[in-house]
Design an enzyme around this catalytic site. Structure first.
Site, PDB file in Angstrom:
ATOM      1  N   ARG A  73     -13.591  -1.970  -1.349  1.00 28.35           N
ATOM      2  CA  ARG A  73     -12.141  -1.818  -1.457  1.00 28.35           C
ATOM      3  C   ARG A  73     -11.771  -1.633  -2.928  1.00 28.35           C
ATOM      4  O   ARG A  73     -12.314  -2.340  -3.788  1.00 28.35           O
ATOM      5  CB  ARG A  73     -11.425  -3.052  -0.892  1.00 28.35           C
ATOM      6  CG  ARG A  73     -11.506  -3.198   0.613  1.00 28.35           C
ATOM      7  CD  ARG A  73     -11.041  -4.583   1.029  1.00 28.35           C
ATOM      8  NE  ARG A  73     -10.943  -4.753   2.461  1.00 28.35           N
ATOM      9  CZ  ARG A  73     -11.952  -5.031   3.279  1.00 28.35           C
ATOM     10  NH1 ARG A  73     -13.182  -5.146   2.789  1.00 28.35           N
ATOM     11  NH2 ARG A  73     -11.761  -5.197   4.578  1.00 28.35           N
ATOM     12  N   HIS A  76      -9.176  -6.069  -3.942  1.00 26.57           N
ATOM     13  CA  HIS A  76      -9.529  -7.056  -2.895  1.00 26.57           C
ATOM     14  C   HIS A  76     -10.928  -6.797  -2.332  1.00 26.57           C
ATOM     15  O   HIS A  76     -11.171  -6.987  -1.137  1.00 26.57           O
ATOM     16  CB  HIS A  76      -8.509  -7.051  -1.745  1.00 26.57           C
ATOM     17  CG  HIS A  76      -7.118  -7.462  -2.153  1.00 26.57           C
ATOM     18  ND1 HIS A  76      -6.653  -8.746  -2.029  1.00 26.57           N
ATOM     19  CD2 HIS A  76      -6.091  -6.751  -2.699  1.00 26.57           C
ATOM     20  CE1 HIS A  76      -5.403  -8.807  -2.458  1.00 26.57           C
ATOM     21  NE2 HIS A  76      -5.040  -7.605  -2.881  1.00 26.57           N
ATOM     22  N   ARG A 113      -8.493 -12.241   6.661  1.00 22.71           N
ATOM     23  CA  ARG A 113      -9.425 -12.010   5.546  1.00 22.71           C
ATOM     24  C   ARG A 113      -8.793 -12.518   4.254  1.00 22.71           C
ATOM     25  O   ARG A 113      -7.667 -12.135   3.903  1.00 22.71           O
ATOM     26  CB  ARG A 113      -9.789 -10.531   5.412  1.00 22.71           C
ATOM     27  CG  ARG A 113     -10.800 -10.258   4.300  1.00 22.71           C
ATOM     28  CD  ARG A 113     -11.277  -8.815   4.299  1.00 22.71           C
ATOM     29  NE  ARG A 113     -12.242  -8.581   3.234  1.00 22.71           N
ATOM     30  CZ  ARG A 113     -11.919  -8.224   1.986  1.00 22.71           C
ATOM     31  NH1 ARG A 113     -10.661  -8.053   1.650  1.00 22.71           N
ATOM     32  NH2 ARG A 113     -12.855  -8.045   1.079  1.00 22.71           N
ATOM     33  N   ASN A 149      -0.380 -12.317  -0.011  1.00 21.54           N
ATOM     34  CA  ASN A 149      -1.091 -12.906  -1.150  1.00 21.54           C
ATOM     35  C   ASN A 149      -0.777 -14.394  -1.238  1.00 21.54           C
ATOM     36  O   ASN A 149       0.162 -14.873  -0.603  1.00 21.54           O
ATOM     37  CB  ASN A 149      -0.662 -12.240  -2.462  1.00 21.54           C
ATOM     38  CG  ASN A 149      -1.370 -10.906  -2.699  1.00 21.54           C
ATOM     39  OD1 ASN A 149      -2.356 -10.583  -2.036  1.00 21.54           O
ATOM     40  ND2 ASN A 149      -0.865 -10.143  -3.635  1.00 21.54           N
ATOM     41  N   PHE A 162       1.337   1.007  -8.978  1.00 20.31           N
ATOM     42  CA  PHE A 162       0.162   0.230  -8.561  1.00 20.31           C
ATOM     43  C   PHE A 162      -1.129   0.707  -9.247  1.00 20.31           C
ATOM     44  O   PHE A 162      -1.895  -0.109  -9.768  1.00 20.31           O
ATOM     45  CB  PHE A 162       0.028   0.249  -7.034  1.00 20.31           C
ATOM     46  CG  PHE A 162      -0.976  -0.737  -6.504  1.00 20.31           C
ATOM     47  CD1 PHE A 162      -0.753  -2.102  -6.607  1.00 20.31           C
ATOM     48  CD2 PHE A 162      -2.147  -0.310  -5.904  1.00 20.31           C
ATOM     49  CE1 PHE A 162      -1.678  -3.021  -6.116  1.00 20.31           C
ATOM     50  CE2 PHE A 162      -3.080  -1.219  -5.411  1.00 20.31           C
ATOM     51  CZ  PHE A 162      -2.844  -2.570  -5.520  1.00 20.31           C
ATOM     52  N   HIS A 340      -3.022  -3.064   7.127  1.00 20.92           N
ATOM     53  CA  HIS A 340      -1.981  -2.116   6.697  1.00 20.92           C
ATOM     54  C   HIS A 340      -0.603  -2.733   6.949  1.00 20.92           C
ATOM     55  O   HIS A 340      -0.281  -3.037   8.114  1.00 20.92           O
ATOM     56  CB  HIS A 340      -2.145  -0.820   7.494  1.00 20.92           C
ATOM     57  CG  HIS A 340      -1.160   0.250   7.134  1.00 20.92           C
ATOM     58  ND1 HIS A 340      -0.372   0.201   6.013  1.00 20.92           N
ATOM     59  CD2 HIS A 340      -0.856   1.416   7.750  1.00 20.92           C
ATOM     60  CE1 HIS A 340       0.386   1.279   5.962  1.00 20.92           C
ATOM     61  NE2 HIS A 340       0.120   2.032   6.993  1.00 20.92           N
ATOM     62  N   TYR A 363      -2.276   2.299   2.430  1.00 23.16           N
ATOM     63  CA  TYR A 363      -3.322   1.581   3.171  1.00 23.16           C
ATOM     64  C   TYR A 363      -4.109   2.458   4.148  1.00 23.16           C
ATOM     65  O   TYR A 363      -5.325   2.326   4.257  1.00 23.16           O
ATOM     66  CB  TYR A 363      -2.733   0.351   3.874  1.00 23.16           C
ATOM     67  CG  TYR A 363      -2.421  -0.761   2.897  1.00 23.16           C
ATOM     68  CD1 TYR A 363      -1.365  -0.659   2.005  1.00 23.16           C
ATOM     69  CD2 TYR A 363      -3.199  -1.902   2.833  1.00 23.16           C
ATOM     70  CE1 TYR A 363      -1.085  -1.655   1.090  1.00 23.16           C
ATOM     71  CE2 TYR A 363      -2.928  -2.908   1.915  1.00 23.16           C
ATOM     72  CZ  TYR A 363      -1.871  -2.783   1.051  1.00 23.16           C
ATOM     73  OH  TYR A 363      -1.601  -3.768   0.141  1.00 23.16           O
ATOM     74  N   ARG A 370     -12.739   4.862   2.579  1.00 29.93           N
ATOM     75  CA  ARG A 370     -13.581   3.662   2.647  1.00 29.93           C
ATOM     76  C   ARG A 370     -14.362   3.609   3.960  1.00 29.93           C
ATOM     77  O   ARG A 370     -15.528   3.247   3.991  1.00 29.93           O
ATOM     78  CB  ARG A 370     -12.680   2.432   2.528  1.00 29.93           C
ATOM     79  CG  ARG A 370     -13.372   1.157   2.183  1.00 29.93           C
ATOM     80  CD  ARG A 370     -12.365   0.068   1.908  1.00 29.93           C
ATOM     81  NE  ARG A 370     -11.722  -0.424   3.107  1.00 29.93           N
ATOM     82  CZ  ARG A 370     -12.260  -1.280   3.960  1.00 29.93           C
ATOM     83  NH1 ARG A 370     -13.468  -1.737   3.744  1.00 29.93           N
ATOM     84  NH2 ARG A 370     -11.596  -1.691   5.026  1.00 29.93           N
TER      85      ARG A 370
HETATM   86 FE1  HDD Z   1      -2.440  -4.176  -1.444  1.00 31.51          FE
HETATM   87  C1  HDD Z   1      -5.547  -4.217  -0.148  1.00 31.51           C
HETATM   88  C2  HDD Z   1      -1.991  -7.480  -0.537  1.00 31.51           C
HETATM   89  C3  HDD Z   1       0.603  -4.244  -3.073  1.00 31.51           C
HETATM   90  C4  HDD Z   1      -2.700  -0.876  -2.046  1.00 31.51           C
HETATM   91  N1  HDD Z   1      -3.561  -5.575  -0.524  1.00 31.51           N
HETATM   92  C5  HDD Z   1      -4.827  -5.402  -0.069  1.00 31.51           C
HETATM   93  C6  HDD Z   1      -5.300  -6.617   0.520  1.00 31.51           C
HETATM   94  C7  HDD Z   1      -4.293  -7.535   0.402  1.00 31.51           C
HETATM   95  C8  HDD Z   1      -3.202  -6.874  -0.257  1.00 31.51           C
HETATM   96  C9  HDD Z   1      -4.325  -8.978   0.876  1.00 31.51           C
HETATM   97  C10 HDD Z   1      -6.672  -6.825   1.128  1.00 31.51           C
HETATM   98  C11 HDD Z   1      -6.696  -6.502   2.588  1.00 31.51           C
HETATM   99  C12 HDD Z   1      -8.055  -6.791   3.164  1.00 31.51           C
HETATM  100  O1  HDD Z   1      -8.454  -7.966   3.159  1.00 31.51           O
HETATM  101  O2  HDD Z   1      -8.710  -5.841   3.602  1.00 31.51           O
HETATM  102  N2  HDD Z   1      -1.018  -5.601  -1.802  1.00 31.51           N
HETATM  103  C13 HDD Z   1      -0.984  -6.859  -1.256  1.00 31.51           C
HETATM  104  C14 HDD Z   1       0.299  -7.460  -1.534  1.00 31.51           C
HETATM  105  C15 HDD Z   1       1.022  -6.552  -2.254  1.00 31.51           C
HETATM  106  C16 HDD Z   1       0.196  -5.380  -2.409  1.00 31.51           C
HETATM  107  C17 HDD Z   1       0.732  -8.831  -1.061  1.00 31.51           C
HETATM  108  C18 HDD Z   1       2.420  -6.653  -2.798  1.00 31.51           C
HETATM  109  C19 HDD Z   1       3.354  -7.329  -2.250  1.00 31.51           C
HETATM  110  N3  HDD Z   1      -1.282  -2.811  -2.427  1.00 31.51           N
HETATM  111  C20 HDD Z   1      -0.048  -3.024  -2.991  1.00 31.51           C
HETATM  112  C21 HDD Z   1       0.499  -1.775  -3.465  1.00 31.51           C
HETATM  113  C22 HDD Z   1      -0.428  -0.801  -3.156  1.00 31.51           C
HETATM  114  C23 HDD Z   1      -1.536  -1.485  -2.511  1.00 31.51           C
HETATM  115  C24 HDD Z   1       1.839  -1.616  -4.136  1.00 31.51           C
HETATM  116  C25 HDD Z   1      -0.380   0.679  -3.396  1.00 31.51           C
HETATM  117  C26 HDD Z   1       0.683   1.373  -3.595  1.00 31.51           C
HETATM  118  N4  HDD Z   1      -3.900  -2.804  -1.215  1.00 31.51           N
HETATM  119  C27 HDD Z   1      -3.775  -1.484  -1.488  1.00 31.51           C
HETATM  120  C28 HDD Z   1      -4.975  -0.674  -1.069  1.00 31.51           C
HETATM  121  C29 HDD Z   1      -5.895  -1.756  -0.433  1.00 31.51           C
HETATM  122  C30 HDD Z   1      -5.090  -3.026  -0.625  1.00 31.51           C
HETATM  123  C31 HDD Z   1      -5.559   0.166  -2.121  1.00 31.51           C
HETATM  124  C32 HDD Z   1      -7.332  -1.833  -0.914  1.00 31.51           C
HETATM  125  C33 HDD Z   1      -8.173  -1.981   0.306  1.00 31.51           C
HETATM  126  C34 HDD Z   1      -7.263  -1.761   1.419  1.00 31.51           C
HETATM  127  O3  HDD Z   1      -6.004  -1.528   0.954  1.00 31.51           O
HETATM  128  O4  HDD Z   1      -7.561  -1.768   2.588  1.00 31.51           O
HETATM  129  O5  HDD Z   1      -4.603   0.301  -0.166  1.00 31.51           O
END
Ligand code: HDD
Length: 681
Positions: A73, A76, A113, A149, A162, A340, A363, A370
């Site tokens: 990822r 995370h 997770r 989070n 981001f 997502h 997401y 991935r």
């Molecule tokens: Fe995110 C993963 C939580 C903002 C883009 N995010 C991811 C995971 C968590 C969060 C817990 C891990 C999920 C897992 O266990 O597979 N993210 C947050 C929280 C945010 C947040 C609480 C703000 C309130 N995230 C955020 C933004 C973006 C992303 C603003 C993009 C614009 N996040 C992602 C991602 C991930 C991710 C890149 C990486 C792996 C995945 O999604 O599946 O899309």
């Protein structure tokens, strides 16, 4: 796709069972099912000759191995997960029509997770970082993901930033250093030049960033979401997870040492607790704001850098999550699960929080690379437990065999099916919020106050929590090489609290800041970990014993501790057994070299007869470290001598004696978690 019963209790486990395979006691075959006669020698031309291309078993085995890894990822990457169930305490019908929030008799299967954000897949668990707390509810109306989070605010207000925050906090690109840490130039340069980050940075510098356990950590949905009821009426809502064991943290020196002694500390703790049947529990709380009150607060309720103080918007506890099963296969489940925030069900909807809006794109997009294509929803862990039918077809690794020749709408040949469902019958209808405005790249001024809530957070901290924040800033910014960035950070945080920033400046050797004193005097007691639930349940203690220990009494003490929910490990100088003075034995779990005091919540020393100097010194190290990390220390019988030598008797959290009263006092001291009033130099 099989149809599932209405009450989907255990439906996910039943579904997964179809995919579980146990290879033990089976014959070895190729992936084509051919039984193989040899698995350790490749096919060669002569016993000393070259390997032949014809060796299909060799090629299949090595090719599969060569392709075993998928991209981690992008954030995370490091995480661990477990299965469980969610139950709602009372119907939430007045607020939402979401079916899984209606009936207290329904148990909804979930998969959760936990993760760190910055480090790569193999990084240590106990780094200073935000933790992810992502929950997939397998509801009868489809999957609902609460991707949360352990801190209630975020660094940025808009999803478009981001990539910037992540680039800044990840290891620096020229040398890929440091791993899993914000203690470097680019992160703090980002912070100082993106002042909306101030609030989350305060949380990141606090003890929240080094949780003792995933079982002792809150979760926050962060955004304002929307609840919509069956009358179409909406409320703004924020989601909170509250751990039954309370919210507890490590101390920084301990966290750093654990990263070396057991980098799997948090995942091990979760796994072991579930294996032992000590199922972690979290209550679901919601904060609800009526639509008419959208503008009634001195912050914008859509701003993800703001909390809704619980004293202003009370937390209503509505249900409970229990984690009760470890995964069978880490890759198949934990690594392949795809969350997502856009996976929602009727009764829950989005708001115009610009960070949430950005997430709604990211997401699915990330899973495409991935997990290798658009069919990741068919991977068992991601599959809904309810039926799903549409005209989407093909793509890499498609598993569903869609029958018939119609894969389009509208059609007559399949009688216009699969057909949309009306709202009354459970079809999702987007909330019809009225939106007006010019097309702009601009943010409402109501998002501009970046310092009042960080100050509220600071005001809410206990003296020890404040000191930890100052220490954390001094450590993290102290690692920054660029003098200008260090000064910019100090100047920025003077807007939060002048004295705090001055102390940090002093530690860093930077110029004391000169900002105006913040006028915010409000505090929110709910933010301090000092006000959390305190219990000995779920704690693990190290018990130091030597041959000749008082077996009957010590065994009684251990049993009482165990009954109170405390787990223990026996530590001595050799593996095998320790034999008590009445010849009763206890199995040794660890020697002094295979474990470490940082891995326990408390140390209990009962000692024994005729310890040699090496034993004495090792035991002393355990006690001194536990003392330095403010942990409870108990001593009985021969163990009391160690307390006397170290002049620890009567220090807070240090208890000596025998019998029932010893156990009671020791349990109280373990429950307190840390004894900050102890004099530690
Ligand atoms: Fe995110 C993963 C939580 C903002 C883009 N995010 C991811 C995971 C968590 C969060 C817990 C891990 C999920 C897992 O266990 O597979 N993210 C947050 C929280 C945010 C947040 C609480 C703000 C309130 N995230 C955020 C933004 C973006 C992303 C603003 C993009 C614009 N996040 C992602 C991602 C991930 C991710 C890149 C990486 C792996 C995945 O999604 O599946 O899309």
């Amino acid at each position: 796709m099989s149809e599932t019963p209405k009450n989907n209790e255990n439906s996910k486990q039943k579904q997964l069972e179809q995919f579980r395979v146990n290879d033990a006691n089976k014959k070895l075959t190729t992936n084509q099912g051919l039984k193989v006669s040899e698995d350790g020698l490749s096919l060669t031309a002569g016993k000393r000759g070259p390997t032949l291309m014809e060796d299909f078993h060799f090629r299949e085995k090595v090719t599969h191995f060569d392709h075993e890894r998928i991209p981690e990822r992008v954030v995370h990457a490091r995480g661990t997960a477990a299965h469980g169930e969610f139950e709602v305490y009372e119907s939430m019908k007045p607020y939402t029509k979401a079916k899984f929030l209606q009936d207290p008799n329904v148990r909804t299967p979930v998969f959760v997770r936990f993760s760190t954000v910055v480090g790569s897949r193999g990084s240590a668990d106990t780094v200073r970082d935000v933790r992810g707390f992502a929950t997939k509810f397998y509801t009868e109306e489809g999957n609902y993901d609460l991707v949360a989070n352990n801190m209630p605010v975020f660094f940025i207000q808009d999803g478009i930033k981001f990539p910037d925050i992540v680039h800044a906090i990840k290891p620096e690109p020229h040398n890929e250093i440091p791993q899993a840490s914000g203690a470097h130039d680019t992160f703090w340069d980002f912070v100082a030049n993106n002042q909306e980050s101030a609030h989350q940075v305060m949380w990141l510098m606090s003890d929240r960033a080094i949780p003792r356990s995933f079982r002792m950590m809150q979760g926050f949905g962060i955004h304002a979401f929307r609840f919509v009821n069956d009358q179409g009426k909406a409320h703004f809502v924020k989601f909170h997870w509250i751990p039954k064991l309370g919210v507890h943290s490590l101390v920084w020196d301990e966290a750093e040492k654990i990263a070396g002694k057991n980098p799997d500390f948090n995942r091990q703790d979760l796994f072991d607790a579930i294996e032992m049947g000590d199922f972690p529990e979290y209550e679901l709380g919601v904060q609800i704001i009526e639509e008419k009150d959208e503008f009634a607060f001195d912050f914008d309720i859509l701003d993800p850098t703001k909390i809704w103080p619980e004293e202003d918007v009370p937390l209503k506890i509505i249900g409970k999550l229990t984690l009760n099963k470890n995964v069978d296969n880490f890759f198949a489940e934990t690594e392949q699960v795809a969350f997502h925030p856009g996976h929602i069900v009727p009764g829950i909807d989005f708001t115009n929080d610009p960070l949430l809006q950005g997430r709604l794109f990211s997401y699915t997009d990330t899973q495409l690379i991935r997990l290798g294509g658009p069919n990741f929803h068919e991977i068992p862990i991601n599959k809904p437990v309810c039926p799903f039918h549409n005209n989407q077809r093909d793509g890499y690794h498609r598993q569903t065999i869609n029958k018939g020749k119609v894969s389009y709408n509208n059609n007559s040949m399949a009688a216009h099916t699969p057909a949309p469902t009306t709202e009354e019958e459970g079809g999702f209808v987007h909330y019809q919020e009225k939106v007006e405005g010019s097309v702009v790249q601009a943010r409402s001024e109501s998002f501009n106050d970046h310092f009042s809530q960080p100050k509220l957070f600071w005001n809410s901290m206990s003296p020890s929590e404040k000191q930890h924040i100052i220490d954390a800033f001094s450590f993290e910014v102290g690692r920054v090489k660029d003098k200008s960035v260090r000064q910019q950070v100090v100047d920025m945080f003077a807007n939060v609290d002048l004295a705090m920033a001055a102390e940090i400046a002093n530690n860093l050797g930077e110029t004391p800041p000169t900002a105006e004193e913040s006028t915010v005097t409000k505090a929110s007691p709910a933010l301090s970990q000092e006000n959390t639930n305190k219990t000995p349940v779920g704690r693990k203690i190290g018990v130091i014993l030597h041959n000749g220990f008082h077996d009957a009494e010590v065994k009684d003490i251990l049993q009482r501790l165990n009954l109170a929910g405390v787990a223990y490990e026996i530590i001595s100088d050799k593996q095998g057994v320790v034999t008590g003075k009445s010849k009763d034995d206890l199995m040794v779990d660890h020697t002094f070299s295979t474990t470490d005091p940082v891995l326990y919540d408390a140390i209990y020393i009962a000692g024994g007869k005729d310890v040699n100097e090496k034993f004495y010194k090792n035991a002393n190290y355990f006690i001194m470290e536990a003392f330095k990390h403010y942990k409870a220390i108990g001593a009985t019988h021969d163990g009391i001598a160690w307390l006397e030598v170290n002049q620890m008797i009567e220090s807070p959290g240090v208890v000596e004696g025998n019998g029932k009263s010893f156990v009671e006092k020791f349990l109280q001291d373990i429950a307190k978690h840390r004894h900050w009033d102890r004099n530690v130099v």
